[in-house]
Design a protein around this motif. Structure first.
Motif, PDB file in Angstrom:
ATOM      1  N   VAL A  24       0.937  -0.969  -0.083  1.00 14.92           N
ATOM      2  CA  VAL A  24      -0.063   0.112  -0.054  1.00 14.92           C
ATOM      3  C   VAL A  24       0.825   1.071  -0.029  1.00 14.92           C
ATOM      4  O   VAL A  24       0.565   2.135  -0.679  1.00 14.92           O
ATOM      5  N   GLU A  25       1.863   1.245   0.934  1.00 18.73           N
ATOM      6  CA  GLU A  25       2.864   2.375   0.783  1.00 18.73           C
ATOM      7  C   GLU A  25       3.374   2.472  -0.453  1.00 18.73           C
ATOM      8  O   GLU A  25       3.741   3.900  -0.896  1.00 18.73           O
ATOM      9  N   GLN A  26       3.822   1.375  -1.011  1.00 18.14           N
ATOM     10  CA  GLN A  26       4.410   1.797  -2.430  1.00 18.14           C
ATOM     11  C   GLN A  26       3.620   2.113  -3.500  1.00 18.14           C
ATOM     12  O   GLN A  26       4.037   3.190  -4.223  1.00 18.14           O
ATOM     13  N   LEU A  27       2.273   1.927  -3.407  1.00 20.48           N
ATOM     14  CA  LEU A  27       1.274   2.572  -4.478  1.00 20.48           C
ATOM     15  C   LEU A  27       1.239   3.893  -4.182  1.00 20.48           C
ATOM     16  O   LEU A  27       0.790   4.506  -5.045  1.00 20.48           O
ATOM     17  N   LEU A  28       1.088   4.316  -2.931  1.00 20.24           N
ATOM     18  CA  LEU A  28       0.703   5.414  -2.377  1.00 20.24           C
ATOM     19  C   LEU A  28       1.887   6.582  -2.855  1.00 20.24           C
ATOM     20  O   LEU A  28       1.806   7.673  -3.509  1.00 20.24           O
ATOM     21  N   ALA A  29       2.979   5.965  -2.710  1.00 19.80           N
ATOM     22  CA  ALA A  29       4.159   6.766  -3.083  1.00 19.80           C
ATOM     23  C   ALA A  29       4.181   6.848  -4.505  1.00 19.80           C
ATOM     24  O   ALA A  29       4.870   7.811  -5.130  1.00 19.80           O
ATOM     25  N   GLN A  30       3.648   6.109  -5.305  1.00 23.61           N
ATOM     26  CA  GLN A  30       3.560   6.166  -6.867  1.00 23.61           C
ATOM     27  C   GLN A  30       2.265   6.985  -7.416  1.00 23.61           C
ATOM     28  O   GLN A  30       2.449   7.187  -8.575  1.00 23.61           O
ATOM     29  N   GLY A  31       1.609   7.265  -6.319  1.00 25.85           N
ATOM     30  CA  GLY A  31       0.350   8.133  -6.563  1.00 25.85           C
ATOM     31  C   GLY A  31      -0.816   7.491  -7.335  1.00 25.85           C
ATOM     32  O   GLY A  31      -1.538   8.117  -7.994  1.00 25.85           O
ATOM     33  N   ALA A  32      -0.898   6.190  -6.893  1.00 27.23           N
ATOM     34  CA  ALA A  32      -1.870   5.353  -7.485  1.00 27.23           C
ATOM     35  C   ALA A  32      -3.183   5.941  -6.990  1.00 27.23           C
ATOM     36  O   ALA A  32      -3.567   6.510  -5.736  1.00 27.23           O
ATOM     37  N   ALA A  33      -4.240   5.806  -8.012  1.00 23.88           N
ATOM     38  CA  ALA A  33      -5.680   6.569  -7.511  1.00 23.88           C
ATOM     39  C   ALA A  33      -6.527   5.524  -6.597  1.00 23.88           C
ATOM     40  O   ALA A  33      -6.329   4.287  -7.177  1.00 23.88           O
ATOM     41  N   LEU A  34      -7.217   6.149  -5.916  1.00 25.47           N
ATOM     42  CA  LEU A  34      -8.161   5.152  -4.944  1.00 25.47           C
ATOM     43  C   LEU A  34      -9.646   5.460  -5.529  1.00 25.47           C
ATOM     44  O   LEU A  34     -10.096   6.615  -6.173  1.00 25.47           O
ATOM     45  N   LEU A  35     -10.025   4.291  -5.626  1.00 27.11           N
ATOM     46  CA  LEU A  35     -11.651   4.208  -6.114  1.00 27.11           C
ATOM     47  C   LEU A  35     -12.603   3.826  -5.050  1.00 27.11           C
ATOM     48  O   LEU A  35     -12.267   2.802  -4.532  1.00 27.11           O
ATOM     49  N   ARG A  36     -13.540   4.453  -4.844  1.00 28.97           N
ATOM     50  CA  ARG A  36     -14.441   4.336  -3.811  1.00 28.97           C
ATOM     51  C   ARG A  36     -15.416   3.126  -4.697  1.00 28.97           C
ATOM     52  O   ARG A  36     -15.909   3.067  -5.849  1.00 28.97           O
ATOM     53  N   ASN A  37     -15.724   2.149  -3.666  1.00 24.63           N
ATOM     54  CA  ASN A  37     -16.543   1.023  -4.032  1.00 24.63           C
ATOM     55  C   ASN A  37     -17.957   1.579  -4.295  1.00 24.63           C
ATOM     56  O   ASN A  37     -18.556   2.285  -3.350  1.00 24.63           O
ATOM     57  N   PRO A  38     -18.583   1.437  -5.494  1.00 21.56           N
ATOM     58  CA  PRO A  38     -19.869   2.073  -5.771  1.00 21.56           C
ATOM     59  C   PRO A  38     -21.081   1.710  -4.592  1.00 21.56           C
ATOM     60  O   PRO A  38     -21.852   2.519  -4.330  1.00 21.56           O
ATOM     61  N   ALA A  39     -20.868   0.480  -3.922  1.00 18.93           N
ATOM     62  CA  ALA A  39     -21.667   0.175  -3.097  1.00 18.93           C
ATOM     63  C   ALA A  39     -21.384   0.714  -1.773  1.00 18.93           C
ATOM     64  O   ALA A  39     -22.365   0.416  -0.614  1.00 18.93           O
ATOM     65  N   ALA A  40     -20.342   1.307  -1.506  1.00 14.49           N
ATOM     66  CA  ALA A  40     -20.004   1.746  -0.118  1.00 14.49           C
ATOM     67  C   ALA A  40     -20.562   3.236   0.113  1.00 14.49           C
ATOM     68  O   ALA A  40     -20.715   3.918  -0.816  1.00 14.49           O
ATOM     69  N   ARG A  41     -20.684   3.543   1.474  1.00 22.86           N
ATOM     70  CA  ARG A  41     -21.233   4.750   1.829  1.00 22.86           C
ATOM     71  C   ARG A  41     -20.426   5.585   2.715  1.00 22.86           C
ATOM     72  O   ARG A  41     -19.954   5.146   3.548  1.00 22.86           O
ATOM     73  N   PHE A  42     -20.069   6.851   2.420  1.00 24.64           N
ATOM     74  CA  PHE A  42     -19.318   7.697   3.090  1.00 24.64           C
ATOM     75  C   PHE A  42     -19.712   9.003   3.453  1.00 24.64           C
ATOM     76  O   PHE A  42     -20.386   9.446   2.741  1.00 24.64           O
ATOM     77  N   SER A  43     -19.348   9.186   4.644  1.00 23.25           N
ATOM     78  CA  SER A  43     -19.807  10.665   5.343  1.00 23.25           C
ATOM     79  C   SER A  43     -18.823  10.942   6.440  1.00 23.25           C
ATOM     80  O   SER A  43     -18.286   9.759   6.771  1.00 23.25           O
TER      81      SER A  43
END
Length: 386
Positions: A300-319
């Motif tokens: 995960v740290e390696q992907l973050l360092a590379q600037g990889a984009a995060l996608l929200r699960n369409p079924a997930a709810r965020f507030s």
């Protein structure tokens, strides 16, 4: 695919001021470039899956028949010339292109979003005159549908006797429009409406916005409070005085009893935490979105360092709820996360969009990285495979 996610020639401020929860509004093709995001065969395929909620409504003369899914594939070939409608709930949870429609409606808070129901109807198909207790935008995807609207309704409005459908006994239309692909009709809660397909291949996307009832809030919050109470937390009256009539429940006793209840129910911070979890609880908790393999922090740290984009699960709810300068409580799929500093800023960005560009700075925050690992393990987010 053309970007159908943004609305043009649509004044959000005027809509919220003059129409939201007040009166219906017809909006002729407000999309930048409308493109129907789902084919009828794909919708029928979803209706055959066990974890997807679907219904089939067939009209025969003046009678209506409802069938619950999952539907066998051969059922569609058995349908004759009688008008019928297929309705599939929460299609946005399974089809990213349908979930993308919600991006045009982010001027409404995340916690109010219910789902995107998709319907397909042959000529004359519909579900009959009815009313809903939630706001809905009806977007015409394919074909044409005639919508008639009527008066405001409530729980006292007379319904036809039917074991499954809430059909109005008396429907007097006050307005009528035929919607073409890309057209949209907003209907506030309680307004009677009836949609009928004009010709075949009629697809409609119903973007619904939920509103909790007072009963739901009282029951849910009270149940949460009850779960935290100790058995020995009881009424006490050490200064009890002799009463003239032992049958009287005195005003003093009532005041003490009421205070015992009110003290717990009026805990605003505890209510906020409960409501954040309640409002983001998964619509379909029986579906497990967890990845096959748990995330590895180093990867995960390696992907973050590379600037990889995060996608929200369409079924997930965020507030989120603000807790003070630089601190928020993040709520995802019924779980609560306390965030401050870099993790709070990340949480706010995550709630604002379904796709989030990351940067190497996140790897410098142990809290933010740990939050991402937990959300990945829940299946609420995923790194963009591209």
């Amino acid at each position: 695919m053309a970007d159908t996610r943004r609305l043009s020639n649509f004044d959000i401020d005027i809509f919220l001021r003059d129409y939201w929860q007040r009166r219906p509004l017809l909006i002729r093709n407000p999309w930048n470039d409308w493109h129907n995001p789902l084919e009828p065969d794909e919708l029928a395929g979803l209706a055959c899956e066990g974890e997807v909620e679907s219904r089939l409504v067939v009209k025969s003369g003046d009678s209506w028949k409802l069938e619950h899914g999952p539907l066998p594939a051969e059922r569609f070939g058995e349908l004759g010339s009688e008008p019928w409608t297929l309705l599939v709930q929460a299609v946005d949870h399974h089809v990213p292109e349908v979930a993308a429609l919600l991006e045009g409606f982010r001027f409404i808070p995340n916690w109010r979003v219910d789902d995107v129901m998709v319907s397909y109807a042959e000529n004359g198909g519909g579900v009959g005159p009815h009313f809903d207790n939630y706001d809905v935008f009806l977007v015409q995807g394919l074909g044409r549908r005639r919508w008639r609207i009527g008066a405001a309704c409530n729980d006292a409005t007379e319904l036809l006797p039917h074991p499954d459908l809430r059909l109005l006994a008396d429907f007097e239309p006050t307005g009528e429009w035929v919607l073409e692909p890309g057209d949209m009709l907003y209907i506030p809660p309680g307004i009677a409406h009836d949609g009928v397909a004009v010709g075949g291949d009629c697809m409609t996307y119903s973007i619904g916005f939920r509103a909790p009832s007072r009963g739901e809030l009282v029951a849910g919050w009270a149940q949460s409070v009850i779960g935290e109470l100790a058995e020995d937390d009881r009424y006490r009256d050490p200064a009890l005085a002799r009463q003239e009539n032992p049958g009287e429940i005195t005003a003093g006793a009532l005041a003490e009893l009421h205070a015992m209840v009110a003290e717990k129910l009026q805990d605003r911070s505890a209510f906020a935490r409960w409501f954040g979890q309640h409002a983001t609880a998964p619509k379909n908790p029986e579906i497990d979105w967890q990845p096959e393999h748990p995330p590895v922090r180093e990867e995960v740290e390696q992907l973050l360092a590379q600037g990889a984009a995060l996608l929200r699960n369409p079924a997930a709810r965020f507030s989120f709820i603000r807790q003070g300068p630089g601190a928020v409580s993040l709520f995802v799929d019924g779980e609560a996360f306390e965030c401050d500093g870099a993790s709070a800023a990340f949480a706010e960005r995550l709630c604002a969009a379904d796709r989030l560009a990351t940067d190497a700075a996140l790897t410098g925050s142990a809290e933010a990285t740990e939050l991402i690992v937990e959300l990945l393990d829940m299946g609420s987010v995923a790194f963009n495979e591209e």
